[in-house]
Design an enzyme around this catalytic site. Structure first.
Site, mmCIF file in Angstrom:
data_model
loop_
_atom_site.group_PDB
_atom_site.id
_atom_site.type_symbol
_atom_site.label_atom_id
_atom_site.label_comp_id
_atom_site.label_asym_id
_atom_site.label_seq_id
_atom_site.Cartn_x
_atom_site.Cartn_y
_atom_site.Cartn_z
ATOM 1 N N GLY A 207 26.343 33.351 64.959
ATOM 2 C CA GLY A 207 26.956 33.037 66.243
ATOM 3 C C GLY A 207 26.218 32.016 67.076
ATOM 4 N N GLU A 208 24.903 32.134 67.201
ATOM 5 C CA GLU A 208 24.162 31.225 68.064
ATOM 6 C C GLU A 208 23.836 29.908 67.370
ATOM 7 O OE1 GLU A 208 21.529 33.585 71.094
ATOM 8 O OE2 GLU A 208 21.315 34.472 69.117
ATOM 9 N N MET A 209 23.497 30.006 66.089
ATOM 10 C CA MET A 209 23.190 28.787 65.358
ATOM 11 C C MET A 209 24.360 27.811 65.378
ATOM 12 S SD MET A 209 23.651 27.135 62.276
ATOM 13 C CE MET A 209 24.325 28.427 61.259
#
Length: 888
Positions: free
Chosen positions: A845-847
């Site tokens: 999700g963050e990458m």
């Protein structure tokens, strides 16, 4: 008042309405049809309230009921049910177009009006028809695909049943429909504002109009005269610590004698209705003595500057990072690049405002305070509320959440409703305006980075130096952790032997910083990947090749000295990117004419998951009905946690998915599992779940059956507890920044293709492409949806979004992404199993947004020669950079 006859979802209604009543309020408040949502304070900015009136899609928040005589109205509830859904609702579920689901009913109704008139729409016609509908999660691509899929259903070309995954299909690697998707598509999933609590009081907040001031007095006398007044609360009415603690007890639930930022909470007002509460709050008189405002870290660090918090220095955290010998590194460097990079304060912008409710359940010694909000760490927030209020019997429940992106790592409105419900012993609701929501919530930190990097004659990076100052804002939250995250991932996918970093976290009177998608690394990656691109070009090496030759290898160390022992598939990703890169170069070179210039740029990222000392727990249980339930405090504000958990359970137990259910949302039936942040849910909470599942599978194997009866007849346990702890637990050395880092990494390379209008400075994204490897993919739709939405958020970070306290008041002033800013995207996946992964898998999700902003900025420079070092790259900044580069 006027009597109006109309038809809603096929039923005739007679309504007596005044000239001010809007259709949205009639639907939600009077008829309890809550599928239409409210996000933009009835300004017609978000489209979440869209319904169909006389065959046309309208914004119900702007539509006066008094003008609807004889109208025929359809809401999402009238379109289909979870048992008998409309083809559009099926299509949105199958296409993966539903993440948090807050915008979904409005999207579906806009699409319905379009398809009723045009069953063969082009993508451009879809974008136009849905132009008033906003979505923060998806990046819009899957929404367009869902509408096209629905059109094919309605034309009779495809049968939905033929493409719907079956419960008996393989659990992993298949895009099974999310368990919550159909309820969201049909408008029956309750978000906090949808919860029906008859007789609940409403609260309004008295918020500070000043960024820094002493509170000299609070006068409720005029407010008490308002009809419906129940009472007011100040800090003296709170019996506990009155502090919301993440790392430091510096944030008061209600300010006592001083306010530290604009919008700081001063008092809670409770009345019978929201209108009465707002009127009363407006009549509260607060006497302030204005103090000097520290609006930047530079001001806060200046000699003689007043302290934001009297007992804490303004420089509240420092962490050096020293690896190798930086002076030796500079001697080896044949090529050096240095520059000064800055990033902005950003609002995470979940579409749903900060609604919350609270009530007392039971009486006397059995009374329990129940708080319902949008937390991504329900057990920590329960503990925060217990300590702040001095009341132990608390249950926290997570409602369906209209987005998150890190914001709900913090308590905001839940603290106010909890305090009021306990103090007045009655159910209360807080429905802040969007502007209030923006004021009271945390933000992404602004970073100031002086960056220097050097490579030797072979193009190998040999030295990196950075001076980092982070604007902490008024409260610490966990600001030091986000600096540490940035340092852990400082060198990203690369091996750098010699490093020197000085980092500082500084209190100011700005909005306080906390978790935001990526939380630290996106800021530093902007500087790193900008500098890497500049260094590659100065070395005369192709930027993709430069990244490949500088890839870290297993056995080498990260910035913290942590030795990588797991796989490191970054070179293979470079190979995956090469055909995309070569195509983009060819297309760029073929379109270079006129004042609109085409450019391409790269950004790479390696994002660490599983920080030292992390831990999680989960439980699984088989019931007498042979349904297996997963119990885990794993928030799901749109990422797809519910499908991930159920698919893992099906995989480990060898059961069809219709025998699996998940319970994720209450402290009443789960144990602490840590936050749904840091992309850790799959690795840590999923890992704990798999541990529990494997224990249950072992019991099933020994019992010779997968039923409750088989287990109990064999004397085997029917409930199993699972744990997941990271291998390392030690922190970084406070003097050198050396020590263990996250135990596994996900990686991506992103390619931005842009067009820059050199006369206006406007930047258009033509396409974003990403190669990504986070291990085996559990649910492909969820995976690509995270990537597409992350790139969309990253583009907003790069080009448009900035939060200015008091000035950013709604979605337009925020410059929220729309169908107008939509761009094409492509995701190329590689699935290298991770040794420490959950069945080899990790999070993504963050990458997904980590390398977007530098890729876009590098593409702008490639297009027109203008290097942007300050985000966002607004047209004004692009024109200024063109002028500075002599390209104007």
């Amino acid at each position: 008042m006027k009597k109006i006859k109309l038809t809603i979802n096929g039923r005739e209604k007679e309504i007596i309405a005044d000239d001010n009543m809007v259709l949205l309020d009639l639907l939600r408040d009077d008829l309890k049809l809550t599928g239409a949502k409210q996000s933009c304070d009835r300004k017609g900015q978000c489209g979440a309230c869209t319904v169909i009136v006389n065959k046309k899609a309208v914004l119900s928040c702007l539509t006066k009921v008094s003008r609807l005589e004889g109208a025929k109205i359809i809401t999402v509830e009238g379109l289909g049910t979870t048992e008998n859904p409309h083809l559009l609702q099926k299509a949105f579920c199958l296409a993966g177009a539903i993440q948090c689901g807050f915008c979904t009913p409005g999207m579906i109704m806009s699409a319905k009006a379009l398809l009723d008139e045009n069953l063969k729409p082009t993508d451009e016609e879809i974008k136009y028809a849905l132009r008033r509908n906003l979505c923060r999660c998806t990046g819009y691509k899957k929404i367009i695909e869902a509408v096209q899929l629905a059109a094919s259903f309605m034309r009779g070309e495809i049968n939905p049943d033929d493409i719907t995954p079956k419960p008996t299909d393989p659990p992993r690697g298949v895009s099974h429909i999310r368990p919550s998707a159909m309820a969201k598509a049909c408008g029956t999933a309750n978000f906090t504002a949808d919860i029906d609590m008859p007789g609940a009081a409403e609260i309004a907040m008295v918020l500070s109009p000043y960024a820094h001031a002493e509170i000299k007095g609070i006068d409720f006398s005029e407010a008490e005269k308002v009809h419906g007044w129940i009472g007011g609360m100040t800090a003296k009415d709170i019996k506990g610590t009155n502090r919301i603690k993440m790392a430091v007890e510096d944030r008061p639930l209600l300010c006592e004698d001083k306010v530290h930022c604009l919008g700081a909470p001063v008092a809670i007002i409770v009345a019978e209705t929201r209108a009465q509460a707002l009127e009363a709050a407006d009549k509260v008189k607060v006497e302030y003595s204005i103090l000097p405002t520290l609006s930047s870290p530079e001001e806060a660090m200046a000699e003689g500057a007043p302290r934001v918090h009297p007992d804490i220095p303004n420089i509240c955290f420092e962490q050096p990072l020293i690896k190798g010998d930086i002076e030796r590194g500079w001697k080896e460097a044949a090529t050096v690049v240095e520059d000064h990079f800055t990033t902005q304060i950003v609002h995470q912008a979940p579409l749903e405002p900060e609604n919350s409710v609270a009530f007392m359940e039971g009486e006397g010694e059995d009374a329990e305070l129940v708080v319902i909000g949008r937390s991504i760490n329900i057990h920590l927030h329960k503990a925060n509320i217990q300590d702040a209020l001095g009341f132990d019997s608390v249950r926290y429940e997570e409602a369906y959440s209209g987005g998150n992106f890190g914001q709900k790592l913090e308590i905001s409105s839940e603290g106010f409703t909890a305090a009021a419900a306990l103090h007045f012993n009655r159910a209360v609701r807080y429905t802040p305006s969007l502007y209030e929501s923006m004021l009271i919530s945390s933000k992404r930190h602004a970073y100031d980075m002086k960056f220097k990097i050097g490579a030797n004659a072979d193009g190998k990076i040999v030295a990196l130096d950075m001076d980092l100052v982070a604007d902490n804002g008024a409260y610490n939250s966990a600001g030091h952790k986000f600096i540490l995250r940035a340092l852990h991932m400082l060198t990203s996918a690369y091996y750098v032997p010699n490093i020197h970093v000085e980092s500082k976290l500084v209190y100011t009177n700005n909005p306080y910083g906390s978790a935001a998608r990526g939380a630290g690394p996106p800021q530093v990656h902007f500087a790193l990947e900008s500098a890497v691109e500049m260094l590659a070009k100065k070395c005369g090496i192709d930027p993709l090749e430069f990244r490949r030759i500088n890839s870290l290898e297993t056995g080498q160390t990260k910035a913290t000295g942590h030795v990588v022992v797991d796989v490191w598939p970054f070179p293979e990703q470079c190979a995956d990117m090469k055909p995309l890169w070569d195509r983009a170069k060819t297309e760029r070179d073929a379109t270079q004419n006129g004042t609109v210039k085409r450019g391409i740029g790269l950004g790479a990222a390696a994002f660490g998951i599983g920080f030292p000392g992390d831990q999680a727990s989960a439980a699984v249980e088989i019931g007498e009905d042979d349904i297996v339930t997963v119990y885990a405090a794993a928030a799901d504000p749109g990422e797809g946690t519910d499908s991930m958990m159920s698919q893992l359970a099906g995989e480990v137990l060898g059961l069809p998915l219709d025998r699996i259910q998940v319970q994720l949302r209450s402290t009443g039936n789960t144990s602490p599992a840590g936050p749904a942040s840091g992309s850790r849910v799959t690795l840590m909470i999923g890992g704990a779940t798999v541990d529990a599942l494997q224990k249950l599978r072992k019991a099933m194997d020994e019992a010779g059956g997968k039923t409750f009866k088989a287990l109990t007849d064999a004397g085997k346990q029917t409930r199993c507890i699972g744990k997941r702890n990271t291998v390392d637990s030690a922190p970084l050395d406070p003097k050198t920044g050396q020590g263990p880092s996250p135990e596994t990494d996900v990686m991506s390379i992103q390619l931005a293709e842009v067009e820059v209008d050199t006369t206006t400075g406007e930047v258009k994204i033509v396409k974003m492409s990403s190669t990504v490897d986070s291990g085996p993919i559990i649910n492909p739709n969820n995976f690509t949806g995270q990537m597409e939405g992350g790139m969309d958020m990253g583009v907003g970070y790069a080009l448009r979004e900035i939060y200015v306290a008091g000035e950013t008041k709604d979605w337009r002033t925020l410059k929220f992404p729309t169908f107008k800013t939509f761009f094409d995207s492509e995701v190329v996946t590689r699935e290298t199993p991770r040794k420490e992964g959950t069945l080899g898998s990790t999070g993504v999700g963050e990458m997904a947004m980590l390398s977007t902003a530098p890729a876009v900025i590098n593409a702008i420079e490639d297009a027109c020669g203008a290097r942007i070092t300050e985000l966002p790259a607004t047209p004004e900044r692009v024109l200024a950079a063109l002028k500075a580069a002599g390209k104007a």
